[in-house]
Design an enzyme around this catalytic site. Sequence first.
Site, PDB file in Angstrom:
ATOM      1  N   VAL A 107      51.970  84.276 100.493  1.00 19.65           N
ATOM      2  CA  VAL A 107      53.235  83.744 100.986  1.00 19.65           C
ATOM      3  C   VAL A 107      52.917  82.442 101.715  1.00 19.65           C
ATOM      4  CG1 VAL A 107      55.258  84.162 102.428  1.00 19.65           C
ATOM      5  CG2 VAL A 107      54.138  86.078 101.264  1.00 19.65           C
ATOM      6  N   CYS A 108      53.642  81.386 101.368  1.00 22.23           N
ATOM      7  CA  CYS A 108      53.497  80.102 102.053  1.00 22.23           C
ATOM      8  C   CYS A 108      52.036  79.633 102.000  1.00 22.23           C
ATOM      9  CB  CYS A 108      54.032  80.247 103.472  1.00 22.23           C
ATOM     10  SG  CYS A 108      54.364  78.692 104.321  1.00 22.23           S
ATOM     11  N   THR A 109      51.482  79.228 103.137  1.00 24.41           N
ATOM     12  CA  THR A 109      50.126  78.670 103.168  1.00 24.41           C
ATOM     13  C   THR A 109      49.044  79.730 103.056  1.00 24.41           C
ATOM     14  OG1 THR A 109      50.306  78.616 105.582  1.00 24.41           O
ATOM     15  CG2 THR A 109      50.734  76.564 104.400  1.00 24.41           C
TER      16      THR A 109
END
Length: 319
Positions: A107-109
Amino acid sequence: MVVYPDVQIVDATGPLEVFARTARWLMDQGRRREPAYTVELLAARRGSVRSSSGLELVVRRSFMEIGGGIDTLLVAGGIGAPRALGDRALVRWLRRIAPRVRRLGSVCTGAFLLAEAGLLDGRRATTHWRACQQLAERYPRVAIDPDPIFVRDGRVYTSAGVTAGMDLALALVEEDHGREVALGVARQLVMFLKRPGGQSQFSVPLMAQAADRQPLSELLAWIGEHPGADLSVAALARRAAMSARNFARVFTHEVGMTPARFVERARVEAARRRLEESSVGVEVIATESGFNSAEIMRRAFLRTVRVNPADYRHRFRIA
């Protein structure tokens, strides 16, 4: 879900709530007697992990205690991700455990941690739009796609920022239990829409709100509301009371893309909503959305969404 100090709390808890709610929903509907999913946080050590918001998450097992038995492994993102990259034990564990799980994702970074472990080499991936360039520069063997809210490449999944992780989780639920269940859970979570992965991180309303200059912000919103209007540079410049040359320069500087590119993406967004929500023909939608023909709209979709309008409707139309 793998977490670490200064993790983004919604990156971690949002997707896990989707899985936990799905387990409850299936039992409430009498479709299962036992939970379809159990969820757990993993970190370098047991105890509390402080998130970037200051709230603390309780971790009951270290990832070092886990040698198998994981169905879906996700890695959360957050401002602590750069420091987590220096945790060589975590990176080695990810590399070792990856072949033993059915699905792997971020998720995300959190994508940076998968990439650091070499798990995204030769694959398509995405992350938060602000981090895409950095991810591409640091890991050139990863094919970064900055547009979708999530990407699947084989059994590896990566998502854009924060709430996109919940969209990814719903997609995984749909893979496991079907569309009806995923939509039922989305309604339970009062999510505005179960968004498909091909949906762009680009959003006309958000772009309009982000523009610094009020006249330009109002113009961006107007473009989104009137995709079928004359949206040439000359027409937009007149509406903004600027010369065409100055308008193009200011627009590109403020918005980060040319007026023509923004207009195309705004029209694709409008057409996409119509394809999702109605049974109107593609030719009619093309005209309503400002494209001169269905073929021009098709080419714009392939550039922006990477599927043609007919396939988009078939795959993503709202039930």
